[in-house]
Design a protein around this motif. Structure first.
Motif, short mmCIF file in Angstrom:
data_model
loop_
_atom_site.label_atom_id
_atom_site.label_comp_id
_atom_site.label_asym_id
_atom_site.label_seq_id
_atom_site.Cartn_x
_atom_site.Cartn_y
_atom_site.Cartn_z
N THR A 29 0.96 -1.27 -0.10
CA THR A 29 0.06 -0.15 0.03
C THR A 29 0.81 1.26 -0.12
OG1 THR A 29 -1.90 -0.98 0.96
CG2 THR A 29 -1.60 1.42 1.24
N PRO A 30 1.76 1.54 1.01
CA PRO A 30 2.68 2.56 1.01
C PRO A 30 3.60 2.58 -0.43
CG PRO A 30 3.43 1.46 2.50
CD PRO A 30 1.93 0.56 2.30
N LEU A 31 4.17 1.53 -0.77
CA LEU A 31 5.01 1.52 -1.82
C LEU A 31 4.28 2.11 -3.28
CD1 LEU A 31 6.92 -1.65 -1.20
CD2 LEU A 31 7.79 0.60 -1.35
N THR A 32 3.06 1.48 -3.23
CA THR A 32 2.35 1.84 -4.27
C THR A 32 1.94 3.42 -4.35
OG1 THR A 32 1.11 -0.09 -4.39
CG2 THR A 32 0.13 1.61 -5.69
N ALA A 33 1.48 3.94 -3.24
CA ALA A 33 1.52 5.41 -2.97
C ALA A 33 2.78 6.00 -3.45
CB ALA A 33 0.98 5.68 -1.58
N ILE A 34 4.03 5.61 -3.03
CA ILE A 34 5.36 6.20 -3.06
C ILE A 34 5.46 6.25 -4.61
CG2 ILE A 34 7.53 6.09 -2.82
CD1 ILE A 34 7.25 4.89 -0.01
N LEU A 35 5.50 5.10 -5.16
CA LEU A 35 5.84 4.87 -6.74
C LEU A 35 4.95 5.86 -7.34
CD1 LEU A 35 6.40 1.26 -6.88
CD2 LEU A 35 8.18 3.08 -7.07
N GLY A 36 3.60 5.77 -7.06
CA GLY A 36 2.61 6.42 -7.91
C GLY A 36 2.65 8.03 -7.89
N SER A 37 3.09 8.60 -6.66
CA SER A 37 3.30 9.93 -6.48
C SER A 37 4.55 10.34 -7.18
CB SER A 37 3.48 10.24 -4.92
OG SER A 37 2.22 10.15 -4.24
N LEU A 38 5.56 9.68 -6.99
CA LEU A 38 6.93 10.01 -7.70
C LEU A 38 6.91 9.98 -8.93
CD1 LEU A 38 9.64 8.58 -5.01
CD2 LEU A 38 8.79 10.83 -5.11
N ASN A 39 6.10 8.71 -9.57
CA ASN A 39 6.14 8.83 -11.09
C ASN A 39 5.38 10.21 -11.71
OD1 ASN A 39 6.11 7.30 -13.42
ND2 ASN A 39 4.02 7.48 -13.39
N ALA A 40 4.25 10.44 -10.93
CA ALA A 40 3.49 11.76 -11.43
C ALA A 40 4.72 12.85 -11.41
CB ALA A 40 2.37 11.99 -10.41
N VAL A 41 5.03 12.96 -10.56
CA VAL A 41 6.42 14.10 -10.47
C VAL A 41 7.25 14.06 -11.47
CG1 VAL A 41 7.79 15.39 -9.08
CG2 VAL A 41 5.82 14.72 -8.00
N VAL A 42 7.80 13.01 -11.50
CA VAL A 42 9.12 12.45 -12.39
C VAL A 42 8.60 12.60 -13.93
CG1 VAL A 42 10.99 11.11 -13.14
CG2 VAL A 42 10.38 11.56 -10.92
N PHE A 65 1.98 15.88 -4.46
CA PHE A 65 2.33 14.34 -4.62
C PHE A 65 3.70 14.11 -3.65
CE2 PHE A 65 -0.30 14.35 -8.53
CZ PHE A 65 -0.89 13.17 -8.24
N VAL A 66 4.42 15.10 -3.41
CA VAL A 66 5.76 14.82 -2.78
C VAL A 66 5.31 14.50 -1.20
CG1 VAL A 66 7.62 15.89 -1.85
CG2 VAL A 66 7.33 16.08 -4.40
N ASN A 67 4.37 15.29 -0.90
CA ASN A 67 4.00 15.11 0.63
C ASN A 67 3.42 13.84 0.75
OD1 ASN A 67 4.91 17.62 1.47
ND2 ASN A 67 2.93 18.63 0.93
N LEU A 68 2.60 13.26 -0.34
CA LEU A 68 1.89 12.10 -0.01
C LEU A 68 2.97 11.00 -0.15
CD1 LEU A 68 -0.72 10.41 -0.07
CD2 LEU A 68 -0.71 10.38 -2.61
N ALA A 69 4.11 11.14 -0.99
CA ALA A 69 5.19 10.06 -1.11
C ALA A 69 6.07 10.11 0.23
CB ALA A 69 5.96 10.30 -2.15
#
Length: 460
Positions: A233-246, A259-263
Motif C-alpha cells: 500500500t505505501p509502496l504503491t503510493a510512493i511510486l505513483g506519487s513520484l512517477n507523477a512528479v518525475v 504528490f511529494v507530501n503524499l510520498a
C-alpha cells in the motif's frame, strides 16, 4: 491300678487307637491350615479385585487400595505414600473415604518415622506397640500398632503402604502375610497407573504442541499476507506519487508538492512497518538492546500527546492527559522504548476509536515502588474471548481488523516484551465489544541516588 491290667490285645488296640487319634489330630490341623489358607486367598482375591479397575490414574488406584485394605482387614486407617515432585519427601496420594492415617500427609525423606525408614530400607516394619518403638513418628495418641510395607517394582522402592490400628498387636502373622502379598500386587497396579497417567499426559502435551504449532503457522501465514498488503500500500503510493512528479504530470507546483507530501507520508508508514518487523526479529533473537535510566515519565507523556494530537483532531476525538500528581518520582526505563510503547498504545487507541475520547493518566506508588501509565479509550473494545491472544506476535483481535484498520499485529506484542525487558508489565482491560479498552503500563520507580558525601575537611 492293677499290674498287668492290659494284656497284649489291649495294648495292640490302644496303640491302634492312638495312631488313629494322631492321624485325626493331624487331619484337623491340616484342615484348619487349609481353611486359613483358603480364607487368606479369599481375602487376597477380594482385595486384588480392586486393582483391576481400569482408568482413573494414580490417585484413583491408591484410593482403591486403601479402601480394600480397610474393608478386608478391618484396619483403623490406611494410606499410600509416594515420592513428591520435588523429590524431597513422601506425600499421601490417596483421598479415599477411608479414615485418614494419623501419620502426617507429607514426610521429609531425611526425617524420622517408620514410613521413611521403610522407604529407605526397602523392608517391611511391624510395630505391635508403636509407643515402645523409637522410630515411630508420634502423632495421634490413639494409634497403638502400625504395619508399613514397601511398594517395590523391579527391586526399586516406589512408595510405602502405611496401615495403622488403634489396637495393640493388631496384625497377626496371617494378616501380615496376606498384606505383604497384596502390597506386591498393589505395587504393580500403582506403577501401571503411573505409567498410564504419564502416557496420557504426554499425549495431551503432544496434541497441545501440535495445535500450538498449527496455530502459529496459521498466524504467521496470516501475518505474511497482511504485511505484504501493508508493504504494497505505501509502496504503491510512493511510486505513483513520484512517477507523477518525475513524468511531469503535475499541472502546478502546488499539485507537485501535494504528490511529494503524499510520498513522504507513505514513506513514514512504510518505515513504521519495517521497524515493527525488525523489532520483533530482534526481540525473538534476544538482541534487543534496552538501557535503563531514571526517566521523567510526565515529559514523555507530553511529548507523545503532542506527536499524536493531530491524529485525534482529524477524528474529532477528545484527547487529553489527566491532571498529573505533583512531585512525580522518576521511573526506571529506556526513554526511547518507553516512548515507543506509549506511541503504540495511544496510536491504537485513536485508530480504534471512532467517537468519544482517549485519555492518558498516571499514578505512582512510592511505597510499592511502581508507576502505572493508563491509556483509556471509548473505542470498539475487545470481546473477552479475544483478549488472551491480543499480545501474541502476528495477532490482532480478529483478522478482519487488520484489513479494516491496517497494521501488522506486532505493536502490542513488541510493547509487552519491551515493558517486561524494563522490569514492568503491560496489561489490558475491556468490558467487552463496543465498551472501550484500558491498557496499563506498569514500570518500577528509579531508585533514589544519594549525593556523594563531601570528604571531611583536613585540620591544619
Amino acid at each position: 491300678y492293677k499290674p498287668h491290667a492290659f494284656d497284649a490285645d489291649d495294648q495292640s488296640t490302644l496303640s491302634l487307637l492312638a495312631n488313629q487319634a494322631a492321624v485325626a489330630i493331624e487331619n484337623g490341623r491340616l484342615y484348619v491350615s487349609v481353611q486359613q489358607k483358603a480364607g487368606e486367598l479369599a481375602a487376597l482375591y477380594r482385595a486384588s479385585e480392586q486393582l483391576l479397575s481400569p482408568g482413573g490414574g494414580l490417585r484413583a488406584m491408591a484410593n482403591e487400595i486403601t479402601r480394600a485394605i480397610v474393608r478386608e482387614f478391618a484396619a483403623a486407617s490406611c494410606a499410600v505414600y509416594w515420592p513428591n515432585a520435588e523429590g524431597a519427601g513422601l506425600t499421601q496420594i490417596d483421598d479415599a473415604e477411608t479414615p485418614a492415617p494419623h501419620t502426617p500427609e507429607t514426610l521429609a525423606l531425611d526425617g524420622p518415622g517408620l514410613v521413611v525408614t521403610v522407604f529407605h530400607a526397602g523392608e517391611a516394619i511391624y510395630a505391635p506397640n508403636v509407643i515402645a518403638d523409637p522410630r515411630y513418628l508420634m502423632g495421634d495418641v490413639t494409634v497403638r500398632s502400625e504395619l508399613d510395607l514397601p511398594l517395590k517394582v523391579g527391586g526399586k522402592v516406589i512408595g510405602v503402604l502405611n496401615i495403622e490400628s488403634v489396637d495393640f498387636d493388631s496384625f497377626d502373622t496371617r494378616a501380615r502375610r496376606v498384606l505383604t502379598t497384596f502390597a506386591e500386587r498393589a505395587s504393580l497396579a500403582l506403577d501401571n497407573a503411573r505409567l498410564l497417567e504419564e502416557l496420557e499426559h504426554a499425549l495431551r502435551r503432544a496434541n497441545e504442541l501440535a495445535e500450538t504449532a498449527a496455530e502459529a503457522n496459521r498466524l504467521k501465514s496470516e501475518f505474511l499476507a497482511n504485511t505484504s498488503h501493508e508493504l504494497r500500500t505505501p509502496l504503491t503510493a510512493i511510486l505513483g506519487s513520484l512517477n507523477a512528479v518525475v513524468s511531469g504530470l503535475c499541472d502546478t507546483p502546488e499539485e507537485q508538492m501535494e504528490f511529494v507530501n503524499l510520498a513522504y507520508t507513505a514513506s513514514e508508514n512504510l518505515l513504521t512497518i519495517i521497524n515493527d518487523v525488525l523489532d520483533i526479529a530482534k526481540i525473538e533473537s534476544g538482541k534487543m538492546d534496552v538501557r535503563l535510566e531514571p526517566v521523567d515519565a510526565a515529559s514523555v507523556l507530553k511529548e507523545v500527546h503532542a506527536l499524536t494530537q493531530i491524529q485525534a483532531q482529524t477524528k474529532n476525538l477528545r484527547f487529553e492527559i489527566a491532571p498529573l500528581p505533583p512531585a512525580l518520582p522518576r521511573v526506571s526505563a529506556d526513554p526511547a522504548k518507553l516512548r515507543q510503547i506509549l506511541l503504540n498504545l495511544v496510536g491504537n487507541a485513536i485508530k480504534f476509536t471512532s467517537s468519544g475520547s482517549v485519555t492518558i493518566s498516571l499514578r505512582a506508588d512510592p511505597v510499592v515502588g511502581y508507576m502505572q501509565i493508563m491509556v483509556a479509550d471509548t473505542g470498539i473494545g475487545i470481546p473477552a474471548g479475544q483478549q488472551g491472544k491480543l499480545f501474541q506476535p502476528f495477532v490482532q483481535a480478529d483478522g478482519g481488523m487488520t484489513r479494516r484498520f491496517g497494521g501488522t499485529g506486532l505493536g502490542l506484542s513488541i510493547s509487552r516484551q519491551l515493558a517486561e525487558a524494563m522490569g514492568g508489565t503491560l496489561t489490558l482491560f475491556s468490558a467487552g465489544e463496543g465498551q472501550g479498552c484500558t491498557f496499563t503500563l506498569t514500570l518500577p520507580l528509579a531508585k533514589a541516588v544519594r549525593p556523594a558525601e563531601s570528604p571531611p575537611e583536613k585540620t591544619p
